[in-house]
Design a protein around this motif. Structure first.
Motif, PDB file in Angstrom:
ATOM      1  N   VAL A   1       0.858  -1.175   0.000  1.00 39.76           N
ATOM      2  CA  VAL A   1       0.000   0.000   0.000  1.00 39.76           C
ATOM      3  C   VAL A   1       0.900   1.232   0.000  1.00 39.76           C
ATOM      4  N   SER A   2       0.285   2.421  -0.134  1.00 37.03           N
ATOM      5  CA  SER A   2       1.057   3.663  -0.001  1.00 37.03           C
ATOM      6  C   SER A   2       1.448   3.806   1.466  1.00 37.03           C
ATOM      7  N   GLU A   3       2.644   3.318   1.782  1.00 33.47           N
ATOM      8  CA  GLU A   3       3.010   3.137   3.190  1.00 33.47           C
ATOM      9  C   GLU A   3       3.099   4.440   3.954  1.00 33.47           C
ATOM     10  N   ASP A   4       3.528   5.532   3.276  1.00 35.63           N
ATOM     11  CA  ASP A   4       3.630   6.808   3.973  1.00 35.63           C
ATOM     12  C   ASP A   4       2.238   7.303   4.371  1.00 35.63           C
ATOM     13  N   ASN A   5       1.284   7.262   3.416  1.00 36.16           N
ATOM     14  CA  ASN A   5      -0.089   7.639   3.743  1.00 36.16           C
ATOM     15  C   ASN A   5      -0.631   6.790   4.883  1.00 36.16           C
ATOM     16  N   GLU A   6      -0.551   5.465   4.711  1.00 34.88           N
ATOM     17  CA  GLU A   6      -1.196   4.550   5.646  1.00 34.88           C
ATOM     18  C   GLU A   6      -0.628   4.697   7.051  1.00 34.88           C
ATOM     19  N   TRP A   7       0.705   4.783   7.183  1.00 33.75           N
ATOM     20  CA  TRP A   7       1.303   4.858   8.511  1.00 33.75           C
ATOM     21  C   TRP A   7       0.912   6.165   9.202  1.00 33.75           C
ATOM     22  N   CYS A   8       0.987   7.282   8.473  1.00 33.00           N
ATOM     23  CA  CYS A   8       0.658   8.576   9.068  1.00 33.00           C
ATOM     24  C   CYS A   8      -0.812   8.660   9.445  1.00 33.00           C
ATOM     25  N   TRP A   9      -1.690   8.141   8.590  1.00 33.27           N
ATOM     26  CA  TRP A   9      -3.117   8.172   8.915  1.00 33.27           C
ATOM     27  C   TRP A   9      -3.428   7.254  10.090  1.00 33.27           C
ATOM     28  N   ARG A  10      -2.716   6.155  10.188  1.00 34.76           N
ATOM     29  CA  ARG A  10      -2.889   5.264  11.339  1.00 34.76           C
ATOM     30  C   ARG A  10      -2.451   5.969  12.622  1.00 34.76           C
ATOM     31  N   ALA A  11      -1.328   6.697  12.543  1.00 37.21           N
ATOM     32  CA  ALA A  11      -0.845   7.435  13.716  1.00 37.21           C
ATOM     33  C   ALA A  11      -1.845   8.513  14.136  1.00 37.21           C
ATOM     34  N   ARG A  12      -2.401   9.235  13.168  1.00 37.10           N
ATOM     35  CA  ARG A  12      -3.372  10.277  13.497  1.00 37.10           C
ATOM     36  C   ARG A  12      -4.646   9.676  14.089  1.00 37.10           C
ATOM     37  N   ALA A  13      -5.054   8.510  13.580  1.00 36.08           N
ATOM     38  CA  ALA A  13      -6.246   7.850  14.118  1.00 36.08           C
ATOM     39  C   ALA A  13      -6.051   7.442  15.576  1.00 36.08           C
ATOM     40  N   MET A  14      -4.793   7.274  15.979  1.00 34.30           N
ATOM     41  CA  MET A  14      -4.481   6.924  17.366  1.00 34.30           C
ATOM     42  C   MET A  14      -4.328   8.163  18.244  1.00 34.30           C
ATOM     43  N   GLY A  15      -4.502   9.356  17.630  1.00 27.62           N
ATOM     44  CA  GLY A  15      -4.468  10.593  18.413  1.00 27.62           C
ATOM     45  C   GLY A  15      -3.178  11.374  18.328  1.00 27.62           C
ATOM     46  N   PHE A  16      -2.227  10.938  17.523  1.00 31.87           N
ATOM     47  CA  PHE A  16      -0.964  11.656  17.379  1.00 31.87           C
ATOM     48  C   PHE A  16      -1.089  12.725  16.292  1.00 31.87           C
ATOM     49  N   SER A  17      -0.425  13.855  16.499  1.00 31.52           N
ATOM     50  CA  SER A  17      -0.512  14.967  15.559  1.00 31.52           C
ATOM     51  C   SER A  17       0.716  15.017  14.666  1.00 31.52           C
ATOM     52  N   ILE A  18       0.508  15.463  13.416  1.00 35.07           N
ATOM     53  CA  ILE A  18       1.605  15.620  12.468  1.00 35.07           C
ATOM     54  C   ILE A  18       1.923  17.102  12.305  1.00 35.07           C
ATOM     55  N   GLY A  19       3.200  17.431  12.211  1.00 33.68           N
ATOM     56  CA  GLY A  19       3.638  18.800  12.009  1.00 33.68           C
ATOM     57  C   GLY A  19       4.582  18.904  10.833  1.00 33.68           C
ATOM     58  N   TYR A  20       4.831  20.139  10.405  1.00 38.71           N
ATOM     59  CA  TYR A  20       5.676  20.387   9.241  1.00 38.71           C
ATOM     60  C   TYR A  20       6.863  21.257   9.632  1.00 38.71           C
ATOM     61  N   ALA A  21       8.065  20.835   9.241  1.00 41.23           N
ATOM     62  CA  ALA A  21       9.286  21.603   9.481  1.00 41.23           C
ATOM     63  C   ALA A  21       9.873  21.994   8.124  1.00 41.23           C
ATOM     64  N   ALA A  22       9.553  23.193   7.668  1.00 43.63           N
ATOM     65  CA  ALA A  22       9.963  23.638   6.332  1.00 43.63           C
ATOM     66  C   ALA A  22      11.471  23.692   6.169  1.00 43.63           C
ATOM     67  N   ASP A  23      12.178  23.949   7.273  1.00 43.86           N
ATOM     68  CA  ASP A  23      13.628  24.131   7.184  1.00 43.86           C
ATOM     69  C   ASP A  23      14.418  22.839   7.388  1.00 43.86           C
ATOM     70  N   ALA A  24      13.748  21.721   7.634  1.00 43.93           N
ATOM     71  CA  ALA A  24      14.418  20.412   7.727  1.00 43.93           C
ATOM     72  C   ALA A  24      14.334  19.767   6.347  1.00 43.93           C
ATOM     73  N   ILE A  25      15.274  20.091   5.480  1.00 43.14           N
ATOM     74  CA  ILE A  25      15.119  19.847   4.045  1.00 43.14           C
ATOM     75  C   ILE A  25      15.915  18.633   3.582  1.00 43.14           C
ATOM     76  N   VAL A  26      15.257  17.843   2.736  1.00 44.78           N
ATOM     77  CA  VAL A  26      15.887  16.706   2.061  1.00 44.78           C
ATOM     78  C   VAL A  26      15.712  16.885   0.558  1.00 44.78           C
ATOM     79  N   GLY A  27      16.785  16.688  -0.194  1.00 48.16           N
ATOM     80  CA  GLY A  27      16.716  16.726  -1.645  1.00 48.16           C
ATOM     81  C   GLY A  27      16.483  15.339  -2.210  1.00 48.16           C
ATOM     82  N   HIS A  28      15.622  15.265  -3.219  1.00 50.96           N
ATOM     83  CA  HIS A  28      15.333  13.991  -3.887  1.00 50.96           C
ATOM     84  C   HIS A  28      15.507  14.182  -5.386  1.00 50.96           C
ATOM     85  N   PRO A  29      16.263  13.322  -6.062  1.00 50.64           N
ATOM     86  CA  PRO A  29      16.453  13.494  -7.500  1.00 50.64           C
ATOM     87  C   PRO A  29      15.165  13.315  -8.277  1.00 50.64           C
ATOM     88  N   ALA A  30      14.984  14.149  -9.305  1.00 52.04           N
ATOM     89  CA  ALA A  30      13.834  14.011 -10.196  1.00 52.04           C
ATOM     90  C   ALA A  30      13.979  12.751 -11.036  1.00 52.04           C
TER      91      ALA A  30
END
Length: 296
Positions: free
Chosen positions: A175-204
């Protein structure tokens, strides 16, 4: 190291030694003190052989082997071997910025129970971008949108406490593991946040073949996740029909995005946009006709 490091960086790897070497170089050059974190390369039984992996790693990381195919099982193996209280996930083809660890860890607790960081698309310089590269420059890895609107982060840039990971459970397969794991975590009451300055480069993705391969995998995983969540095949088909009217809407984004500088590159990106949307429209129907079902 004289003590257990606070952070464990988990890097799944499969037969990509050159990019693994570059990733490890970036991880070893972090602004955070080197004894504050360990690096775990979770090798997915690469055909090149463990000796080749060890030669590239050259003592910069611990190596664990995951025999079950897939990045999810590799990440699970790395997390299981981790000793740190914080897990930081990235991929072997990625290049984290020097302050990635420092900024991602700082965001934990302050910005959310688990964190997705900023992503940037890497394209080789010195030549015009291919259609696939220009397309990905505009549309790929919009992690701010993923986190803030869709409530998941790509697993190429994920921070979470190890205790939280153990509560939520391992990444799933097929399955789309990133979606599924994060949605499972949120369903358990955990919150997700965004850190714009914690940057990772990924090749196109460099060309049409690579781009189509990426979307073949994503379409199959998304369909499996949709069916696993109880959605009907008819609902999936309905969403597939949205691929076509999205073409002119997204064309405007290409024409106004300054990261695609030349007319030729924009025309290439427009052609790729139309081609991949049409391909996804057809592939969405093929998946249903092939009888793709629930995920493992």
């Amino acid at each position: 190291m004289t003590s257990v490091p606070r952070i464990s960086v988990v890097v799944p790897h499969y037969n990509d030694l050159e990019r693994l070497d570059r990733c490890l170089g970036a991880l070893c050059a972090q602004t955070m003190p080197r004894d504050a974190y360990e690096i775990i390369v979770a090798d997915n039984n690469s055909p090149c052989g463990i000796a080749a992996v060890e030669q590239v790693v050259a003592g910069r990381a611990r190596i664990v082997t995951a025999m079950t195919p897939g990045a999810g099982p590799a990440r699970n193996a790395g997390a299981e071997a981790a000793g740190g209280e914080i897990l930081a996930f990235t991929d072997s083809d990625c290049v984290p910025d020097a302050a990635w660890l420092e900024r991602g860890v700082a965001a934990l607790g302050r910005g959310g129970d688990f964190i997705g960081g900023g992503m940037k698309v890497l394209v080789p310089g010195g030549r015009p971008m291919s259609g696939a590269e220009a397309f990905e420059t505009v549309f790929a890895f919009d992690n701010e949108r993923y986190v803030k609107r869709l409530h998941f982060t790509v697993t190429a840039n994920l921070f979470c406490p190890r205790a939280l990971f153990l509560k939520v459970g391992p990444f799933r397969t097929a399955v789309s593991e990133d979606n599924e794991w994060c949605w499972r975590a949120r369903a358990m009451g955990f919150s997700i946040g965004y850190a714009a300055d914690a940057i990772v480069g990924h090749p196109a993705r460099a060309d049409w073949a690579q781009l189509k391969g990426k979307w073949r995998r994503i379409c199959a995983e998304r369909y499996a996740l949709s069916r696993d969540g109880g959605a009907s095949a008819l609902k999936w088909i309905g969403k597939t029909w949205l691929e076509l009217p999205a073409i002119p809407v997204h064309a405007l984004r290409i024409l106004t995005d300054r990261r695609v500088p030349s007319v030729g590159e924009r025309l290439s990106a427009l052609g790729t946009l139309a081609a991949i949307r049409l391909w996804r429209f057809v592939e969405g129907h093929r998946i249903v006709l092939r009888g793709g079902g629930h995920a493992a």
